[in-house]
Design a protein around this motif. Sequence first.
Motif, PDB file in Angstrom:
ATOM      1  N   TYR A  19       0.823  -1.309   0.045  1.00  0.00           N
ATOM      2  CA  TYR A  19       0.035  -0.107   0.095  1.00  0.00           C
ATOM      3  C   TYR A  19       0.976   1.093   0.022  1.00  0.00           C
ATOM      4  O   TYR A  19       1.933   1.491   0.301  1.00  0.00           O
ATOM      5  CB  TYR A  19      -0.999   0.079   1.214  1.00  0.00           C
ATOM      6  N   ARG A  20       0.318   2.370  -0.473  1.00  0.00           N
ATOM      7  CA  ARG A  20       0.999   3.513  -0.605  1.00  0.00           C
ATOM      8  C   ARG A  20      -0.033   4.709   0.058  1.00  0.00           C
ATOM      9  O   ARG A  20      -1.207   4.280  -0.104  1.00  0.00           O
ATOM     10  CB  ARG A  20       1.684   3.988  -1.952  1.00  0.00           C
ATOM     11  N   LEU A  21       0.297   5.906   0.452  1.00  0.00           N
ATOM     12  CA  LEU A  21      -0.356   7.012   0.958  1.00  0.00           C
ATOM     13  C   LEU A  21      -0.577   7.915  -0.282  1.00  0.00           C
ATOM     14  O   LEU A  21       0.394   8.380  -0.854  1.00  0.00           O
ATOM     15  CB  LEU A  21       0.067   7.442   1.982  1.00  0.00           C
ATOM     16  N   ASP A  22      -1.770   8.746  -0.397  1.00  0.00           N
ATOM     17  CA  ASP A  22      -1.875   9.845  -1.071  1.00  0.00           C
ATOM     18  C   ASP A  22      -1.561  11.055  -0.393  1.00  0.00           C
ATOM     19  O   ASP A  22      -1.141  10.969   0.816  1.00  0.00           O
ATOM     20  CB  ASP A  22      -3.390   9.767  -1.823  1.00  0.00           C
ATOM     21  N   GLU A  23      -1.908  12.168  -1.058  1.00  0.00           N
ATOM     22  CA  GLU A  23      -1.598  13.394  -0.535  1.00  0.00           C
ATOM     23  C   GLU A  23      -2.288  13.750   0.783  1.00  0.00           C
ATOM     24  O   GLU A  23      -1.899  14.677   1.550  1.00  0.00           O
ATOM     25  CB  GLU A  23      -1.525  14.520  -1.430  1.00  0.00           C
ATOM     26  N   ARG A  24      -3.320  13.280   1.027  1.00  0.00           N
ATOM     27  CA  ARG A  24      -4.252  13.338   2.063  1.00  0.00           C
ATOM     28  C   ARG A  24      -4.053  12.438   3.041  1.00  0.00           C
ATOM     29  O   ARG A  24      -4.882  12.370   4.154  1.00  0.00           O
ATOM     30  CB  ARG A  24      -5.523  13.636   1.696  1.00  0.00           C
ATOM     31  N   GLY A  25      -2.953  11.393   2.970  1.00  0.00           N
ATOM     32  CA  GLY A  25      -3.045  10.533   4.120  1.00  0.00           C
ATOM     33  C   GLY A  25      -3.796   9.286   3.857  1.00  0.00           C
ATOM     34  O   GLY A  25      -3.869   8.561   4.976  1.00  0.00           O
ATOM     35  N   ARG A  26      -4.394   9.094   2.887  1.00  0.00           N
ATOM     36  CA  ARG A  26      -5.302   7.993   2.595  1.00  0.00           C
ATOM     37  C   ARG A  26      -4.457   6.920   1.938  1.00  0.00           C
ATOM     38  O   ARG A  26      -3.795   7.022   1.020  1.00  0.00           O
ATOM     39  CB  ARG A  26      -6.486   8.518   2.005  1.00  0.00           C
ATOM     40  N   PRO A  27      -4.708   5.582   2.372  1.00  0.00           N
ATOM     41  CA  PRO A  27      -4.206   4.419   1.904  1.00  0.00           C
ATOM     42  C   PRO A  27      -4.609   4.311   0.567  1.00  0.00           C
ATOM     43  O   PRO A  27      -6.076   4.462   0.083  1.00  0.00           O
ATOM     44  CB  PRO A  27      -4.231   3.294   2.736  1.00  0.00           C
ATOM     45  N   GLU A  28      -3.967   3.678  -0.333  1.00  0.00           N
ATOM     46  CA  GLU A  28      -4.397   3.268  -1.701  1.00  0.00           C
ATOM     47  C   GLU A  28      -3.895   1.963  -1.994  1.00  0.00           C
ATOM     48  O   GLU A  28      -2.332   2.036  -1.729  1.00  0.00           O
ATOM     49  CB  GLU A  28      -4.288   4.367  -2.649  1.00  0.00           C
ATOM     50  N   ARG A  29      -4.450   1.114  -2.553  1.00  0.00           N
ATOM     51  CA  ARG A  29      -3.654  -0.137  -2.910  1.00  0.00           C
ATOM     52  C   ARG A  29      -2.631   0.069  -4.055  1.00  0.00           C
ATOM     53  O   ARG A  29      -3.003   0.882  -5.013  1.00  0.00           O
ATOM     54  CB  ARG A  29      -4.843  -1.064  -3.467  1.00  0.00           C
ATOM     55  N   ASN A  30      -1.550  -0.266  -3.921  1.00  0.00           N
ATOM     56  CA  ASN A  30      -0.540  -0.385  -5.030  1.00  0.00           C
ATOM     57  C   ASN A  30      -0.702  -1.183  -5.973  1.00  0.00           C
ATOM     58  O   ASN A  30      -0.152  -2.612  -5.823  1.00  0.00           O
ATOM     59  CB  ASN A  30       0.989  -0.564  -4.299  1.00  0.00           C
ATOM     60  N   ALA A  31      -1.419  -1.030  -6.845  1.00  0.00           N
ATOM     61  CA  ALA A  31      -1.795  -2.109  -8.028  1.00  0.00           C
ATOM     62  C   ALA A  31      -0.367  -2.789  -8.696  1.00  0.00           C
ATOM     63  O   ALA A  31      -0.827  -3.785  -9.367  1.00  0.00           O
ATOM     64  CB  ALA A  31      -2.668  -1.513  -9.206  1.00  0.00           C
ATOM     65  N   ASP A  32       0.592  -2.209  -8.612  1.00  0.00           N
ATOM     66  CA  ASP A  32       1.854  -2.806  -9.190  1.00  0.00           C
ATOM     67  C   ASP A  32       2.233  -4.026  -8.602  1.00  0.00           C
ATOM     68  O   ASP A  32       2.913  -5.011  -9.213  1.00  0.00           O
ATOM     69  CB  ASP A  32       3.166  -1.833  -9.229  1.00  0.00           C
ATOM     70  N   TYR A  33       1.752  -4.297  -7.074  1.00  0.00           N
ATOM     71  CA  TYR A  33       2.030  -5.456  -6.470  1.00  0.00           C
ATOM     72  C   TYR A  33       0.675  -6.345  -6.035  1.00  0.00           C
ATOM     73  O   TYR A  33       0.871  -7.662  -6.167  1.00  0.00           O
ATOM     74  CB  TYR A  33       2.767  -5.056  -5.245  1.00  0.00           C
ATOM     75  N   LEU A  34      -0.232  -5.512  -5.969  1.00  0.00           N
ATOM     76  CA  LEU A  34      -1.486  -6.162  -5.043  1.00  0.00           C
ATOM     77  C   LEU A  34      -2.715  -6.018  -5.847  1.00  0.00           C
ATOM     78  O   LEU A  34      -3.259  -4.840  -6.047  1.00  0.00           O
ATOM     79  CB  LEU A  34      -1.772  -5.572  -3.876  1.00  0.00           C
ATOM     80  N   GLU A  35      -3.390  -6.984  -6.142  1.00  0.00           N
ATOM     81  CA  GLU A  35      -4.605  -6.833  -6.927  1.00  0.00           C
ATOM     82  C   GLU A  35      -5.799  -6.811  -5.859  1.00  0.00           C
ATOM     83  O   GLU A  35      -6.625  -6.058  -6.037  1.00  0.00           O
ATOM     84  CB  GLU A  35      -5.051  -8.302  -7.723  1.00  0.00           C
ATOM     85  N   SER A  36      -5.744  -7.507  -4.603  1.00  0.00           N
ATOM     86  CA  SER A  36      -6.366  -7.213  -3.628  1.00  0.00           C
ATOM     87  C   SER A  36      -5.838  -7.752  -2.136  1.00  0.00           C
ATOM     88  O   SER A  36      -5.060  -8.833  -2.527  1.00  0.00           O
ATOM     89  CB  SER A  36      -7.884  -7.791  -3.879  1.00  0.00           C
ATOM     90  N   ALA A  37      -6.527  -7.446  -1.276  1.00  0.00           N
ATOM     91  CA  ALA A  37      -6.066  -8.122   0.105  1.00  0.00           C
ATOM     92  C   ALA A  37      -7.519  -7.843   0.979  1.00  0.00           C
ATOM     93  O   ALA A  37      -7.839  -6.656   1.283  1.00  0.00           O
ATOM     94  CB  ALA A  37      -4.849  -7.465   0.653  1.00  0.00           C
ATOM     95  N   LYS A  38      -7.853  -8.850   1.652  1.00  0.00           N
ATOM     96  CA  LYS A  38      -9.027  -8.505   2.675  1.00  0.00           C
ATOM     97  C   LYS A  38      -9.122  -9.690   3.525  1.00  0.00           C
ATOM     98  O   LYS A  38      -8.641 -10.784   3.465  1.00  0.00           O
ATOM     99  CB  LYS A  38     -10.402  -8.414   1.930  1.00  0.00           C
ATOM    100  N   ILE A  39      -9.684  -9.416   4.748  1.00  0.00           N
ATOM    101  CA  ILE A  39     -10.125 -10.372   5.824  1.00  0.00           C
ATOM    102  C   ILE A  39     -11.087 -11.290   5.235  1.00  0.00           C
ATOM    103  O   ILE A  39     -12.330 -10.833   5.069  1.00  0.00           O
ATOM    104  CB  ILE A  39     -10.590  -9.614   7.046  1.00  0.00           C
ATOM    105  N   VAL A  40     -10.848 -12.600   5.067  1.00  0.00           N
ATOM    106  CA  VAL A  40     -11.889 -13.526   4.589  1.00  0.00           C
ATOM    107  C   VAL A  40     -12.549 -14.360   5.904  1.00  0.00           C
ATOM    108  O   VAL A  40     -13.646 -15.044   5.437  1.00  0.00           O
ATOM    109  CB  VAL A  40     -11.347 -14.460   3.572  1.00  0.00           C
ATOM    110  N   GLU A  41     -11.761 -14.375   6.812  1.00  0.00           N
ATOM    111  CA  GLU A  41     -12.435 -15.110   7.890  1.00  0.00           C
ATOM    112  C   GLU A  41     -11.904 -14.458   9.167  1.00  0.00           C
ATOM    113  O   GLU A  41     -11.066 -13.943   9.404  1.00  0.00           O
ATOM    114  CB  GLU A  41     -12.014 -16.632   7.956  1.00  0.00           C
ATOM    115  N   ARG A  42     -12.907 -14.476  10.218  1.00  0.00           N
ATOM    116  CA  ARG A  42     -12.905 -13.647  11.507  1.00  0.00           C
ATOM    117  C   ARG A  42     -12.914 -14.631  12.729  1.00  0.00           C
ATOM    118  O   ARG A  42     -12.477 -14.491  13.470  1.00  0.00           O
ATOM    119  CB  ARG A  42     -14.047 -12.481  11.685  1.00  0.00           C
TER     120      ARG A  42
END
Length: 764
Positions: free
Chosen positions: A94-117
């Motif tokens: 992940y990388r941050l934008d100019e407002r400090g918001r995270p954005e997925r770095n598509a060069d490395y990651l298509e998706s990432a999420k919690i699939v089980e809790r």
Amino acid sequence: MSHHGVGPRAVMRSAAFLTAGVLAVSSLAACSEDDPDTRPLAGQDIAPADRDRIADGGTVRWAVDTVPETLNTFQSDADATTSRVAGAVLPSMYRLDERGRPERNADYLESAKIVEREPQQVVLYKLNQQAVWSDGREIGAADFAAQWRALSGKDTAYWTARNAGYERIEKIERGDSDLEVRITFRKPYADWQSLFSPLYPKDVMGTPNTFNDGARRKLKVTAGPFAIDKINRKAREVRLKRNPRWWGHKPKLSELVLRAVPRDKRAAALAAGRLDLAEIDPSAARRITTAAGGKGSAGAPLAHGPDAALTPAQALRSWAIANGSDKGAADEETTAREKRSKAIAKYNKEQSVLRRLVVRKSLEPAYTQLALNGAEGPLADERVRRAVARALDRDELARVVLQPLGLPAEPVGSHLALAGQAAYADNSGALGEQDTEEAQALLADAGWVRGGPVKKKAKQEEKAAKGAGSEASKKPDDGTYIVGAEDKSGAVYDPASDEGVGDDSKPGGHGTSTVLVPAPIAQLRTALLDQAAAQAERSEADKADEEKQEPARDGKLKDGGGPGAYAPKGTAAPAGAAARPLAKDGKALSLRFVLPSGPGTEPLRAVGERIARMLDRIGVRTEISKVSDASYFKDHIASGQYDLALYSWPASAFPATDARPIYAKPVPAADGSLNVEQNYTRVGTDQVDQLFDQAVAELDESESRSLVRKADARIWAAAGSIPLYQRPQLVAARPNLVNAGAFGFETPVYEDMGYLKKGVKRVS
């Protein structure tokens, strides 16, 4: 984190902060785009430009503090340059934008999420199928697993600086394909997005030997837009070149050179053409602004250069000695004048080059704080710490640093986040605003009495310190002195008025509105006569003041002089007791305030001295000790050899993980010493620790943020450290260099940095 301008700023940043440079993916999802609390106080300043406007090729020479001792960001001696190299040559999810918001770095990651809790937390990564290491191998589960094993803390053969988060992982497996990585956690972990950034290849993480030694001086395998070309320690630089196997946007620059240049030498290096991009201190920024024809706040050029401090009287005296009858003195002065002339010529030549640069400015994602050592002495009492905090005018301190730079001057309201970050909330109300009466009441409640009895030995020591402090206070120099100590005439040296950060009315301030230059001799003589006459008038006025009580324009009595200076003769001075120090158990209340003394630290010292004056108003004396940059943090802050100190921490993207060791309650170690982790104030509570533990295990992002904010309120109430202001970020750059400068929260996009094409309008 660093303090202003002090060289070893990386020493103050934990490895955790250096390597965890991103925020949680959806942490800002619940925040409104228009909510001012979600915006940084200052936007980034990088001269943004679309890639089609940028020329192909070129080199950017970027100033850094050091050539890194290690390229492994997870080792204890990793520094800011280590992280900069890693950002250009290694994967980050992940990388941050100019407002400090995270954005997925598509060069490395298509998706990432919690699939089980339940029954356990499971996270599934899906990787970009084009992502490969420089040796051609796909980035995959084997790399994630090797990094987990190295950083889990289970194998002590790995010399790791931290294992936060990795110790919570139970296993890492391949998913349904080679591009899927399935991570199962032994304990719930809210900050799971902080892991594997950067990600090292299994070639580095696979064995203790490759981890400990193999990645210190070279990285054979990388996977970023740039690759390491050469590390030249003699030339003090790291050269990065385009990675030929890079699958993303081709880097616009053909080469990126990270060149180690001390901060006080960067203006000269920029003028000599050795740098194209450099973070600089306020004095260098003012030089560039002056060279470009910038004006001070009063509309006049700013005072700089070898002759800037030369007063008319000094210039006249120099001329007189050089042309006098004493041949020895004349020769010596002539030599000094020639040396000064050469320095002026060199300075003017540099200015002719610096005028072609621009200064880009924002606020760094870091804040400066006043640290109060609660391990022993008066500050071990929470009431005294709270009194010190309540004496501070944090608005004034923020203004004095940031306002002259044209940056938002607002005090920081949180220990754990900055404006623009999801976890930010102003919790300073848990301690309260500046209130002199309340501060004095807290001190009285703690048993500190104004003018109380002081043991004879203590009195003698105080008298000696007072005398030494008086001499030191009249001459601002390195060493120790007592702020507020009076000399025999009753005059008090005001350190802040000399260093006057941001005071437009005082020489040396950020906004100094007068340039002092040699004038014709006749004018100098006239100026000296006028100065003498004015001094005579002031002396007469002082005598008159001794005979009567003079009201100010607002009807109140003027401040100044000794206690009761304006009272009628024969009247008892009610302020007499107030002039004496606070005392308890026969000891006067005096705190050792440690400040750095190196180049570029003048603004920080000025802030410290203003704080000392604020404390003097409530009867708290401060013994200011100026120490070398090399020993400031290691020998004083980390070792606890101080009462008060100023240093900085970076804002963490994951405060539940990264801030916990900074505020954890110290505990006794097996050898009888105190384990403080990174809590250099030695102030902590069980409640704060519990809130951090709950926040890091809470997978509901809103609830986790709420727990972090509650922890921050408790930290404020304990008054171990007082956040003051967000640090300024000033960067000198070539005007045609785009997508680079004062990044603020944003993660640099290295492949988009470059120079505008010829004929393309320059970005202002």
